[in-house]
Design a protein around this motif. Sequence first.
Motif, mmCIF file in Angstrom:
data_model
loop_
_atom_site.group_PDB
_atom_site.id
_atom_site.type_symbol
_atom_site.label_atom_id
_atom_site.label_comp_id
_atom_site.label_asym_id
_atom_site.label_seq_id
_atom_site.Cartn_x
_atom_site.Cartn_y
_atom_site.Cartn_z
ATOM 1 N N ASN A 10 0.820 -1.204 0.000
ATOM 2 C CA ASN A 10 0.000 0.000 0.000
ATOM 3 C C ASN A 10 0.859 1.260 0.000
ATOM 4 N N ARG A 11 0.168 2.396 -0.248
ATOM 5 C CA ARG A 11 0.898 3.641 -0.455
ATOM 6 C C ARG A 11 1.761 4.015 0.757
ATOM 7 N N SER A 12 1.221 3.807 1.970
ATOM 8 C CA SER A 12 2.004 4.280 3.118
ATOM 9 C C SER A 12 3.210 3.383 3.366
ATOM 10 N N MET A 14 4.779 1.768 1.019
ATOM 11 C CA MET A 14 5.710 2.104 -0.064
ATOM 12 C C MET A 14 6.506 3.367 0.265
ATOM 13 N N ARG A 15 5.803 4.357 0.797
ATOM 14 C CA ARG A 15 6.485 5.618 1.140
ATOM 15 C C ARG A 15 7.605 5.351 2.139
ATOM 16 N N LYS A 16 7.296 4.532 3.134
ATOM 17 C CA LYS A 16 8.285 4.227 4.159
ATOM 18 C C LYS A 16 9.511 3.563 3.520
ATOM 19 N N GLN A 141 4.418 7.571 -13.616
ATOM 20 C CA GLN A 141 3.463 7.803 -12.524
ATOM 21 C C GLN A 141 4.264 8.160 -11.274
ATOM 22 N N ARG A 142 3.667 9.001 -10.451
ATOM 23 C CA ARG A 142 4.379 9.536 -9.283
ATOM 24 C C ARG A 142 3.659 9.234 -7.984
ATOM 25 N N LEU A 143 4.461 8.858 -6.984
ATOM 26 C CA LEU A 143 3.956 8.775 -5.608
ATOM 27 C C LEU A 143 4.724 9.821 -4.815
ATOM 28 N N GLY A 144 3.987 10.762 -4.202
ATOM 29 C CA GLY A 144 4.632 11.822 -3.433
ATOM 30 C C GLY A 144 4.675 11.484 -1.953
ATOM 31 N N MET A 145 4.851 12.514 -1.141
ATOM 32 C CA MET A 145 4.989 12.311 0.308
ATOM 33 C C MET A 145 3.646 12.051 0.988
ATOM 34 N N GLY A 146 2.555 12.294 0.272
ATOM 35 C CA GLY A 146 1.256 11.940 0.839
ATOM 36 C C GLY A 146 0.404 13.125 1.266
ATOM 37 N N GLY A 147 0.917 14.330 1.088
ATOM 38 C CA GLY A 147 0.132 15.506 1.488
ATOM 39 C C GLY A 147 -0.850 15.944 0.413
ATOM 40 N N GLY A 148 -0.638 15.520 -0.812
ATOM 41 C CA GLY A 148 -1.502 15.935 -1.922
ATOM 42 C C GLY A 148 -1.269 17.377 -2.345
ATOM 43 N N PHE A 149 -0.153 17.980 -1.911
ATOM 44 C CA PHE A 149 0.087 19.412 -2.191
ATOM 45 C C PHE A 149 0.220 19.696 -3.689
ATOM 46 N N TYR A 150 1.082 18.915 -4.344
ATOM 47 C CA TYR A 150 1.257 19.153 -5.791
ATOM 48 C C TYR A 150 -0.029 18.792 -6.541
ATOM 49 N N ASP A 151 -0.696 17.715 -6.093
ATOM 50 C CA ASP A 151 -1.934 17.306 -6.769
ATOM 51 C C ASP A 151 -2.984 18.418 -6.710
ATOM 52 N N ARG A 152 -3.188 18.992 -5.533
ATOM 53 C CA ARG A 152 -4.205 20.048 -5.408
ATOM 54 C C ARG A 152 -3.800 21.280 -6.206
ATOM 55 N N THR A 153 -2.526 21.669 -6.047
ATOM 56 C CA THR A 153 -2.074 22.920 -6.661
ATOM 57 C C THR A 153 -2.104 22.841 -8.183
ATOM 58 N N LEU A 154 -1.757 21.669 -8.711
ATOM 59 C CA LEU A 154 -1.686 21.541 -10.174
ATOM 60 C C LEU A 154 -2.938 20.887 -10.759
ATOM 61 N N ALA A 155 -4.001 20.747 -9.931
ATOM 62 C CA ALA A 155 -5.241 20.119 -10.414
ATOM 63 C C ALA A 155 -5.815 20.799 -11.668
ATOM 64 N N PRO A 156 -5.678 22.132 -11.831
ATOM 65 C CA PRO A 156 -6.199 22.743 -13.068
ATOM 66 C C PRO A 156 -5.606 22.132 -14.347
ATOM 67 N N LYS A 184 -7.367 9.080 -8.989
ATOM 68 C CA LYS A 184 -7.905 10.028 -9.981
ATOM 69 C C LYS A 184 -7.385 11.458 -9.767
ATOM 70 N N TRP A 185 -6.948 11.748 -8.534
ATOM 71 C CA TRP A 185 -6.475 13.107 -8.262
ATOM 72 C C TRP A 185 -4.974 13.288 -8.572
ATOM 73 N N ASP A 186 -4.257 12.190 -8.825
ATOM 74 C CA ASP A 186 -2.812 12.325 -9.058
ATOM 75 C C ASP A 186 -2.549 13.074 -10.367
ATOM 76 N N ILE A 187 -1.831 14.171 -10.276
ATOM 77 C CA ILE A 187 -1.558 14.933 -11.504
ATOM 78 C C ILE A 187 -0.540 14.173 -12.363
HETATM 79 N N1 LIG Z 1 -7.217 17.932 -6.241
HETATM 80 C C1 LIG Z 1 -7.464 17.489 -4.999
HETATM 81 N N2 LIG Z 1 -8.532 17.958 -4.301
HETATM 82 C C2 LIG Z 1 -8.773 17.534 -3.063
HETATM 83 N N3 LIG Z 1 -8.033 16.632 -2.407
HETATM 84 C C3 LIG Z 1 -6.969 16.117 -3.030
HETATM 85 C C4 LIG Z 1 -6.633 16.522 -4.361
HETATM 86 N N4 LIG Z 1 -5.515 15.868 -4.725
HETATM 87 C C5 LIG Z 1 -5.185 15.090 -3.676
HETATM 88 N N5 LIG Z 1 -6.054 15.227 -2.674
HETATM 89 C C6 LIG Z 1 -6.020 14.507 -1.388
HETATM 90 O O1 LIG Z 1 -4.682 14.492 -0.919
HETATM 91 C C7 LIG Z 1 -4.410 13.251 -0.305
HETATM 92 C C8 LIG Z 1 -2.995 12.820 -0.614
HETATM 93 O O2 LIG Z 1 -2.851 12.578 -2.010
HETATM 94 P P1 LIG Z 1 -1.676 11.651 -2.534
HETATM 95 O O3 LIG Z 1 -1.625 10.385 -1.727
HETATM 96 O O4 LIG Z 1 -1.806 11.499 -4.022
HETATM 97 O O5 LIG Z 1 -0.420 12.555 -2.153
HETATM 98 P P2 LIG Z 1 0.949 12.741 -2.912
HETATM 99 O O6 LIG Z 1 0.750 12.943 -4.371
HETATM 100 O O7 LIG Z 1 1.777 11.589 -2.505
HETATM 101 O O8 LIG Z 1 1.446 14.059 -2.194
HETATM 102 P P3 LIG Z 1 2.275 15.352 -2.700
HETATM 103 O O9 LIG Z 1 1.631 15.842 -3.971
HETATM 104 O O10 LIG Z 1 2.123 16.336 -1.572
HETATM 105 O O11 LIG Z 1 3.675 14.918 -2.891
HETATM 106 C C9 LIG Z 1 -5.431 12.254 -0.838
HETATM 107 O O12 LIG Z 1 -6.008 11.577 0.244
HETATM 108 C C10 LIG Z 1 -6.440 13.068 -1.589
HETATM 109 O O13 LIG Z 1 -7.732 12.894 -1.075
#
Ligand SMILES: Nc1ncnc2c1ncn2[C@@H]1O[C@H](COP(=O)(O)OP(=O)(O)OP(=O)(O)O)[C@@H](O)[C@H]1O
Length: 202
Positions: A10-12, A14-16, A141-156, A184-187
Amino acid sequence: MSAPSTLPSNRSQMRKHFRSLRNSLSQTQQLDASERILVQINALTQYRNANVIACYLAQDGEIDLELLIQDAWQQGKTLCLPVLHPFCKGHLVFVKYQQNSKMVTNRFGIPEPKLNVADIVPISLLDIVFTPLVAFDDSAQRLGMGGGFYDRTLAPMIRNEISPQVYGVAHDCQRVDEGLVNEKWDIPMQKIITPSSIFNAS
Ligand SMILES: Nc1ncnc2c1ncn2[C@@H]1O[C@H](COP(=O)(O)OP(=O)(O)OP(=O)(O)O)[C@@H](O)[C@H]1O
Ligand SMILES: [Mg+2]
């Protein structure tokens, strides 16, 4: 039946696993990796033609882009670093980073340029974003640190509203043989660049 995997599933887990691999690289291996990644990036037309790029300051064994930063400054490119968004939780803003930028430490202990609104660069103006990552596969394909920061920021990007090139950079030991399962949210990354190879999105 396929052979049993020796990799955490699983993702966590793998991260470890991959964080511990990159953290166990020696200083010499880290230095060698940062020299070779600069050669790889310099060979890309997209980098040579880019005017505005974003990268990061290495933490936690990530591949160090300090030499790339020096190169970009020397080439007169505008260089940005990610800064935690002051209001929008879980998002980043990209802020100009210059030799004389005043730095502060964010809540994760990561140095970032002190936020000054005039220095914020809209994502639509970025030519390339170099992202750190924890693990990647051959189809970029990318696995990040788990915060979803890049995914949210680059979602557009997923909605085709912005189109920077997004390249993951990593050590060779961060490659997962068996493929990553994307959410689905992974950029999407267009490329993953390592000291020895370049993997393109399929
Ligand atoms: N566009 C989004 N909108 C809302 N929540 C999001 C979005 N993208 C990611 N998330 C949330 O962020 C959490 C972490 O996402 P993910 O496991 O893909 O992180 P990551 O890609 O490893 O992290 P990072 O981008 O910071 O390196 C997920 O549980 C997901 O619900
Ligand atoms: Mg993700």
